[in-house]
Design an enzyme around this catalytic site. Structure first.
Site, mmCIF file in Angstrom:
data_model
loop_
_atom_site.group_PDB
_atom_site.id
_atom_site.type_symbol
_atom_site.label_atom_id
_atom_site.label_comp_id
_atom_site.label_asym_id
_atom_site.label_seq_id
_atom_site.Cartn_x
_atom_site.Cartn_y
_atom_site.Cartn_z
ATOM 1 N N TRP A 185 61.310 151.764 13.206
ATOM 2 C CA TRP A 185 61.258 150.561 12.382
ATOM 3 C C TRP A 185 59.814 150.089 12.297
ATOM 4 O O TRP A 185 59.106 150.085 13.306
ATOM 5 C CB TRP A 185 62.139 149.477 13.000
ATOM 6 C CG TRP A 185 62.434 148.346 12.072
ATOM 7 C CD1 TRP A 185 61.859 147.120 12.099
ATOM 8 C CD2 TRP A 185 63.355 148.335 10.985
ATOM 9 N NE1 TRP A 185 62.363 146.333 11.106
ATOM 10 C CE2 TRP A 185 63.296 147.067 10.396
ATOM 11 C CE3 TRP A 185 64.222 149.281 10.455
ATOM 12 C CZ2 TRP A 185 64.064 146.702 9.306
ATOM 13 C CZ3 TRP A 185 64.995 148.921 9.371
ATOM 14 C CH2 TRP A 185 64.919 147.650 8.809
ATOM 15 N N ASP A 199 63.788 135.472 8.596
ATOM 16 C CA ASP A 199 64.425 134.185 8.301
ATOM 17 C C ASP A 199 65.652 133.899 9.146
ATOM 18 O O ASP A 199 66.240 132.825 9.028
ATOM 19 C CB ASP A 199 64.836 134.147 6.825
ATOM 20 C CG ASP A 199 63.629 134.192 5.904
ATOM 21 O OD1 ASP A 199 62.557 133.693 6.302
ATOM 22 O OD2 ASP A 199 63.777 134.716 4.781
ATOM 23 N N THR A 200 66.046 134.845 9.992
ATOM 24 C CA THR A 200 67.254 134.663 10.803
ATOM 25 C C THR A 200 66.891 134.759 12.284
ATOM 26 O O THR A 200 65.796 135.203 12.632
ATOM 27 C CB THR A 200 68.300 135.753 10.469
ATOM 28 O OG1 THR A 200 67.809 137.010 10.936
ATOM 29 C CG2 THR A 200 68.582 135.802 8.973
ATOM 30 N N HIS A 250 67.722 136.907 14.300
ATOM 31 C CA HIS A 250 67.734 138.306 14.731
ATOM 32 C C HIS A 250 66.487 138.643 15.553
ATOM 33 O O HIS A 250 66.567 139.327 16.579
ATOM 34 C CB HIS A 250 67.840 139.216 13.493
ATOM 35 C CG HIS A 250 67.880 140.672 13.812
ATOM 36 N ND1 HIS A 250 68.995 141.287 14.322
ATOM 37 C CD2 HIS A 250 66.930 141.641 13.688
ATOM 38 C CE1 HIS A 250 68.749 142.573 14.502
ATOM 39 N NE2 HIS A 250 67.497 142.808 14.121
ATOM 40 N N ARG A 298 47.046 144.215 15.284
ATOM 41 C CA ARG A 298 47.159 144.643 16.676
ATOM 42 C C ARG A 298 47.546 146.115 16.818
ATOM 43 O O ARG A 298 47.788 146.597 17.920
ATOM 44 C CB ARG A 298 48.183 143.759 17.392
ATOM 45 C CG ARG A 298 47.682 142.329 17.559
ATOM 46 C CD ARG A 298 48.805 141.324 17.747
ATOM 47 N NE ARG A 298 48.285 139.992 17.982
ATOM 48 C CZ ARG A 298 47.822 139.173 17.040
ATOM 49 N NH1 ARG A 298 47.809 139.560 15.773
ATOM 50 N NH2 ARG A 298 47.364 137.983 17.337
#
Length: 162
Positions: free
Chosen positions: A31, A94-95, A97, A136
């Site tokens: 991811w 936005d959540t 998660h 980073r």
């Protein structure tokens, strides 16, 4: 330490132990590959600069940062390595998660450090946005991968010194 005051890639290579007789496992989240591949590049470069040959570094991929815990455990138990480096990137959305994933990975890696016989290095970026992550992962603040590799070398040396 704040990365605004410290470059993640700054280290004194001559003060590090040689990694020529060390073996490393690296588990990388798929991811946000634009970030995690940069982290991996930093890890590989630093380990090799310190003497580790490419065949002393086992790299495995997992789908996301949450799966890093299992991947790290698997490498620690099966790959005959001296340390495992977990690399991931979780960017706030936005959540909630983000909070659950960050908490799960942090607790999981901490648990592995308490229960495994090899050090598990936390090389997971948890940032508010993609710019912070890329800053980073080889950007203006250096590379967290370099820092993770240095930590792995030092932890292996610590273990061997006792």
């Amino acid at each position: 330490m704040s990365t605004a005051n410290h470059n993640l890639s700054d280290y004194e290579s001559d003060k590090l132990p040689s990694a020529s007789d060390m073996r490393f496992g690296v588990v990388v989240s798929e991811w946000n590959p634009n970030v995690t591949e940069g982290l991996l590049e930093g890890v590989l470069q630093t380990l090799q600069n310190q003497g580790a040959a490419p065949d002393q570094i086992v790299v495995q991929y997992v789908p996301g940062s949450f799966e890093l815990v299992y991947g790290a455990k698997f490498l620690a138990e099966n790959a005959k390595v001296d340390a495992v480096i977990a690399l991931g990137s979780v960017v706030r959305g936005d959540t909630p998660h983000f909070d659950y994933v960050c908490q799960g990975v942090t607790h999981g890696i901490s648990y592995l450090n308490a229960t495994q016989t090899v050090p598990i290095i936390f090389g997971v970026l948890t940032t508010d946005n993609m710019e912070q992550a890329t800053d980073r992962a080889g950007g203006r603040y250096g590379n967290k991968g370099d820092e993770a590799a240095v930590t792995a070398i030092k932890m292996v040396a610590l273990k061997r010194g006792l």
